[in-house]
Design an enzyme around this catalytic site. Sequence first.
Site, PDB file in Angstrom:
ATOM      1  CE  LYS A 180      31.322   8.251  19.459  1.00  0.00           C
ATOM      2  NZ  LYS A 180      32.131   9.358  19.015  1.00  0.00           N
TER       3      LYS A 180
HETATM    4  C1  LIG Z   1      26.851  10.070  16.268  1.00  0.00           C
HETATM    5  C2  LIG Z   1      27.940   9.933  15.719  1.00  0.00           C
HETATM    6  N1  LIG Z   1      28.226   9.646  14.460  1.00  0.00           N
HETATM    7  C3  LIG Z   1      29.496   9.409  13.751  1.00  0.00           C
HETATM    8  C4  LIG Z   1      30.781   9.933  14.390  1.00  0.00           C
HETATM    9  C5  LIG Z   1      31.814   9.774  13.773  1.00  0.00           C
HETATM   10  O1  LIG Z   1      32.646   8.956  14.425  1.00  0.00           O
HETATM   11  P1  LIG Z   1      34.457   9.301  14.289  1.00  0.00           P
HETATM   12  O2  LIG Z   1      34.734  10.576  15.324  1.00  0.00           O
HETATM   13  O3  LIG Z   1      35.017   8.000  14.884  1.00  0.00           O
HETATM   14  O4  LIG Z   1      34.792   9.597  12.910  1.00  0.00           O
HETATM   15  C6  LIG Z   1      30.688  10.170  15.854  1.00  0.00           C
HETATM   16  C7  LIG Z   1      31.798  10.589  16.688  1.00  0.00           C
HETATM   17  O5  LIG Z   1      31.855  11.053  17.335  1.00  0.00           O
HETATM   18  C8  LIG Z   1      29.238  10.323  16.581  1.00  0.00           C
HETATM   19  O6  LIG Z   1      29.076  10.571  17.792  1.00  0.00           O
END
Ligand SMILES: Cc1ncc(COP(=O)(O)O)c(C=O)c1O
Length: 374
Positions: A180
């Site tokens: 990210k």
């Molecule tokens: C649009 C979106 N929502 C939620 C998430 C969830 O985040 P995490 O991977 O930190 O659990 C991601 C992660 O890739 C995402 O791209």
Amino acid sequence: MIAISKPVTGPEEIAAMSKVFDSGWLGLGATVQEFEEALKAYLGAKHVVAVNTGTSAIHLALAALKLKPGDEVIVPSITFGACVQSILQAGGTPVFAESRAEDLLLDVDDVERKLTSRTKAVMPVHYCGNPCDLERLRALGKAKGFVVVEDAAHALGSDYKGGKIGGTGKLVCFSFDPIKNITTGEGGAVATDDDALAEDMRRMRILGIDKETWRRYNNTRGYLYEITSDGFRYHMPNFCAAVGLVQMKKLPGFVARRREIAKRYDAAFKGLPGLMTLTVDYATVAPHIYIVRVDAARREAHMEALKAKGVATGVHYIANHIQPYFKPFVRTPLPVADRLWQEIMTIPLHCGMTDADVETVIGAVKGLFARQAA
Ligand SMILES: Cc1ncc(COP(=O)(O)O)c(C=O)c1O
């Protein structure tokens, strides 16, 4: 191979983490509070609750709404599966909505069509970092009685109406996973302007244990505690927060570099036959991924051809309404999402790219689409 995404960390992150390990307090503690303060200041947010993943952030935000069986949450079908799983885990019913072809953002007209008396939340996803129409959604939410739960996993650093995404809003969920805009290794956070929700989420992120802040932030292990609600094991640990604090200092530079690359792509790809760029204003958006739209029938071949040139590609994301586990929740056809997810192709965008990498990607894409047109 030039990767689509990659974390950019250095010895500073390791040194910061090392200090936490030396302190002997690895879990939730003062470093997490420091990270929350840094995020609060950057976003201009009233409260920030740091957790262990972006998925936990979304689930915690929805859990704080205390959904009842049958309560509906409208979510774009084209998003990461974490959104839909979180709705189910929070006891809600996902209702899939369409996205707009030009920018992959939630189609608010379709949201209006799908509102019912059971709609308790709507989850716009700030796709690629590009903010959804929050003004309209928030006004609609006020009028119709639903809460806007923003998935800002892609959008750390993006501006909205003169402030930052997360600076305002009832529940704004970020991710700090490895790729990210900043990483904490794994991590997430919910920003909120609501005092009661912030308090609930602080308790619920650590098993419903009350009064955790003053006991734990002092790095002293109080043995007396009270459990006053349901809760999860979602807190961010100190060693991840230490990485996040270093990354926060780097964020403005990261955002500038991401913008620079995205703008170069936009300029290079303008008018290429067989390829469409998304409509994004890079003066205000902190781009997380760079997606182009291509002819669905040729996407697989394009991906293979780019791989042969050393350029990795991906698909963000497969529409959720076609996932076997989510099919029972599909109530209406979703013709736009059906077509759109098959057209999207993600190309490399990250701060580890050199100018030469950027040129390699541009050359490979231009070469491919010029050839396709011939
Ligand atoms: C649009 C979106 N929502 C939620 C998430 C969830 O985040 P995490 O991977 O930190 O659990 C991601 C992660 O890739 C995402 O791209």
